[in-house]
Design a protein around this motif. Structure first.
Motif, short mmCIF file in Angstrom:
data_model
loop_
_atom_site.label_atom_id
_atom_site.label_comp_id
_atom_site.label_asym_id
_atom_site.label_seq_id
_atom_site.Cartn_x
_atom_site.Cartn_y
_atom_site.Cartn_z
N ARG A 1 128.99 131.61 13.31
CA ARG A 1 127.32 131.60 12.55
C ARG A 1 127.57 131.59 11.23
O ARG A 1 126.10 131.38 10.54
N CYS A 2 128.62 132.11 10.96
CA CYS A 2 128.35 132.55 9.30
C CYS A 2 129.40 132.48 8.66
O CYS A 2 129.21 131.90 7.29
N CYS B 1 130.51 128.69 6.46
CA CYS B 1 130.27 129.20 5.00
C CYS B 1 130.39 130.04 3.81
O CYS B 1 130.90 130.21 3.24
N HIS B 2 130.07 131.14 4.75
CA HIS B 2 130.60 132.09 4.55
C HIS B 2 131.97 132.63 4.31
O HIS B 2 132.56 133.81 4.46
N PRO C 1 127.58 131.47 -0.77
CA PRO C 1 127.35 132.41 -2.80
C PRO C 1 128.43 133.50 -2.59
O PRO C 1 128.52 133.53 -3.09
N PHE C 2 128.58 134.07 -1.17
CA PHE C 2 129.29 135.01 -0.58
C PHE C 2 130.33 135.00 1.04
O PHE C 2 130.01 134.67 0.57
N MET D 1 119.51 142.65 2.60
CA MET D 1 119.99 141.03 2.77
C MET D 1 119.85 140.34 3.88
O MET D 1 119.11 139.07 4.68
N ARG E 1 116.53 132.33 8.02
CA ARG E 1 116.41 131.03 7.14
C ARG E 1 117.46 130.89 6.81
O ARG E 1 118.95 130.52 6.62
N MET E 2 118.99 131.60 7.45
CA MET E 2 119.84 132.10 8.00
C MET E 2 120.78 132.49 9.33
O MET E 2 119.95 133.25 10.01
N PRO F 1 121.14 128.14 8.16
CA PRO F 1 120.31 126.49 8.52
C PRO F 1 120.58 126.22 9.22
O PRO F 1 121.22 125.05 9.73
C1 HEC Z 1 125.64 126.25 6.95
C2 HEC Z 1 126.01 126.53 6.25
C3 HEC Z 1 125.29 128.42 6.02
C4 HEC Z 1 125.77 128.62 7.29
C5 HEC Z 1 126.03 128.45 8.40
C6 HEC Z 1 125.88 130.76 6.77
N1 HEC Z 1 124.86 130.44 5.26
FE1 HEC Z 1 123.79 131.51 4.28
N2 HEC Z 1 123.75 130.41 2.62
C7 HEC Z 1 124.63 129.34 2.82
C8 HEC Z 1 124.07 128.94 1.96
C9 HEC Z 1 124.15 126.80 0.81
C10 HEC Z 1 123.72 129.61 0.38
C11 HEC Z 1 122.78 130.14 -0.61
C12 HEC Z 1 121.65 128.31 -0.66
C13 HEC Z 1 120.20 129.01 0.21
O1 HEC Z 1 120.10 130.40 -0.31
O2 HEC Z 1 120.11 128.45 0.87
C14 HEC Z 1 123.53 130.33 1.91
C15 HEC Z 1 122.80 132.11 1.27
C16 HEC Z 1 122.62 133.30 1.86
C17 HEC Z 1 122.32 134.23 1.84
C18 HEC Z 1 121.61 134.19 0.38
C19 HEC Z 1 119.43 133.92 0.27
C20 HEC Z 1 118.78 134.24 1.76
O3 HEC Z 1 118.26 133.66 2.17
O4 HEC Z 1 118.98 136.14 1.45
C21 HEC Z 1 121.78 135.00 3.14
C22 HEC Z 1 122.07 136.48 3.08
C23 HEC Z 1 123.06 134.39 3.99
N3 HEC Z 1 123.32 133.21 3.37
C24 HEC Z 1 123.57 134.96 4.76
C25 HEC Z 1 123.70 134.29 6.30
C26 HEC Z 1 123.86 134.55 7.82
C27 HEC Z 1 124.28 136.73 7.69
C28 HEC Z 1 124.54 134.02 7.92
C29 HEC Z 1 124.67 133.38 9.73
C30 HEC Z 1 123.83 134.64 10.63
C31 HEC Z 1 124.20 132.43 7.44
N4 HEC Z 1 124.57 132.85 6.30
C32 HEC Z 1 125.02 131.56 7.73
C33 HEC Z 1 124.71 128.44 3.69
C34 HEC Z 1 124.98 128.95 5.01
#
Ligand code: HEC
Length: 463
Positions: free
Chosen positions: A66-67, A70-71, A78-79, A93, A102-103, A105
């Motif tokens: 699930r993460c 992209c990550h 971004p990380f 975070m 939020r994640m 997305p």
């Molecule tokens: C489809 C791509 C995608 C997936 C899948 C994804 N992320 Fe992200 N995530 C991003 C992008 C692009 C950003 C930076 C832009 C934003 O904040 O929306 C981000 C930003 C974040 C941030 C910093 C912003 C915030 O809202 O706190 C966190 C923490 C994070 N992701 C955690 C996760 C985790 C944990 C998962 C899985 C459970 C996940 N992401 C899955 C694309 C993704």
């Protein structure tokens, strides 16, 4: 699944909702602690000391699914969230983004329909993350890690045709550059597109790619538009600048990280295909996100899967009130925080689906611009309750994948399609463009960055 069974005695003691380890937020925002009822500490697994969830056994597989699409290094996130130490370092975070949904997305309202490739987390999965964090984030035994195959290099099973702009483009506008590139379609006979993906030159800069078909009749308009602007391609926002009233004009959209989600920028449902005629042109719109990255030259290519024949020729059906588009009857007055427009009609009474026959709806996309608040597309059935196709209760311009219905919807003549959009044009909801927050202006339908839209798109076929 075995570990879920181990929770059961704990749940029985604490009276938590089935399947969800009960954790409640404590004074520190975003940091849960275990509900005090029953006096349970998360590490106490019915008396044993072994943690309920560990990184290697439980969390890594979830983050992988699930993460990490992209990550991970080189991807859009971004990380990197591939390793234990990275996740621990960012835990507050990460947990906050997960609990706040939020994640990952995924903005489709949960009570509307079911989708293939839904990447949202279940309540159980969110509960597991909360529990693990409250338990001190145990790493566990690396020997319990499940194999995590490398992420696929491409979303399509084959690349039959790859098109690319003649040279790289250096994005100039900040924080967002929306650029359209005109690509010749080289095929000399009718072919069907059965899959589409973008191959970004710079995966961290390219935020999304949408491909449009321009018919031979409209080709000159596009070439003129391209020529009016210096440099490769031209600035475009909501559409390529030419709307095809007839024929398929939307070919697909692609956003990084949704590769594994199955429904976007990938293959159409089996048997479906979008017809392309000789002399057609493809326009791709590339959104470069230059908020944090120094713009670098990029040459994004697009790949197609093609067939000579398909079982069900299909098309993207755009859906909006023609009076909005051609009559400017979608006013969104400056300063108003709650503006709504809606439209309903039986589309089988009009071209291009006026043959009076039922049709199947497979994928659904929704499109608004930056002032959007919510959008919903549903079918008002002559008999029975409405069928919701896609609902985005909290509109986000950056989340516009097409959602594939788990079960295609059979639309019957006599039923009505209904679109409803809501905007906030108050000062509090103004976008910032090139670093400046705009002041509210009267808005209407248009394809510029500061215009608005309320558009539904459905991938349809005969039964
Ligand atoms: C489809 C791509 C995608 C997936 C899948 C994804 N992320 Fe992200 N995530 C991003 C992008 C692009 C950003 C930076 C832009 C934003 O904040 O929306 C981000 C930003 C974040 C941030 C910093 C912003 C915030 O809202 O706190 C966190 C923490 C994070 N992701 C955690 C996760 C985790 C944990 C998962 C899985 C459970 C996940 N992401 C899955 C694309 C993704």
């Amino acid at each position: 699944m075995a570990h879920w069974l181990r929770i059961l005695p704990v749940l029985a003691l604490c009276g938590c909702p089935a399947g969800v380890p009960q954790v409640t937020p404590d004074a520190a925002p975003g940091r849960p602690s275990v509900a005090p009822d029953g006096g349970l500490a998360p590490a106490s697994d019915g008396g044993a000391d072994a943690p309920l969830f560990t990184w290697h056994r439980d969390l890594q597989p979830l983050f992988y699914r699930r993460c990490q699409s992209c990550h991970r290094p080189g991807a859009i996130g971004p990380f990197d969230l591939s390793h234990y130490d990275q996740v621990v370092a960012l835990a507050p975070m990460v947990e906050d983004a997960i609990v706040g949904r939020r994640m990952p997305p995924w903005k489709a309202g949960a009570d509307c329909n079911s989708y293939e490739g839904d990447i949202s987390l279940s309540d159980d999965e969110i509960g597991m993350v909360q529990w693990w964090v409250a338990d001190g984030m145990p790493e566990g035994d690396p020997s319990e890690a499940q194999p995590a195959p490398p992420f696929p290099e491409q979303a399509l099973s084959r690349h039959d045709l790859i098109l690319e702009p003649p040279e790289p483009y250096l994005p100039t506008r900040r924080p967002d550059d929306y650029r359209c590139f005109v690509l010749d379609w080289p095929e000399t006979r009718r072919r069907f597109i059965t899959g589409f993906e973008a191959l970004p030159g710079d995966p961290q800069l390219v935020h999304h790619v949408i491909a449009f078909r321009i018919s031979a009749a409209k080709r000159q308009q596009i070439l003129d538009r391209d020529e009016r602007e210096p440099g490769l391609g031209y600035t475009c926002f909501g559409s390529p600048g030419v709307i095809e009233e007839e024929g398929t004009w939307w070919l697909g959209s692609w956003a990084p990280g949704f590769v594994l989600a199955g429904s976007v920028g990938a293959e159409l449902p089996p048997g479906l295909g979008l017809a392309m005629e000789p002399g057609d042109t493809v326009v791709i719109q590339v959104h470069y996100n230059t908020t944090v990255l120094e713009p670098r030259p990029d040459r994004t290519r697009v790949a197609f899967m093609l067939e000579d024949e398909v079982e069900k020729p299909s098309r993207w059906l755009p859906f909006a009130d023609p009076d909005w588009i051609w009559g400017s009857e979608m006013p969104i007055p400056a300063g108003e925080a709650d503006v709504r427009h809606e439209f309903q009609v039986d589309p089988t009474l009009f071209p291009p689906v006026s043959d009076g026959r039922p049709f199947l709806i497979h994928d659904v996309g929704l499109h608004m611009h930056l002032l959007g608040r919510s959008i919903r597309l549903e079918v008002l059935n002559q008999e029975g309750p409405p069928s919701c196709l896609l609902d985005v209760p909290d509109w986000d311009f950056n989340w516009q994948p097409a959602a594939r219905l788990a079960q295609p919807h059979l639309f019957r003549p006599g039923d009505q399609l209904r679109m409803a959009c809501q905007w906030d044009n108050s000062q509090a909801n103004q976008p910032s463009l090139n670093g400046e927050i705009l002041s509210p202006q009267d808005q209407n339908w248009g394809d510029g960055t500061t215009d608005e839209m309320c558009l539904g798109l459905m991938l349809i076929s005969t039964q």
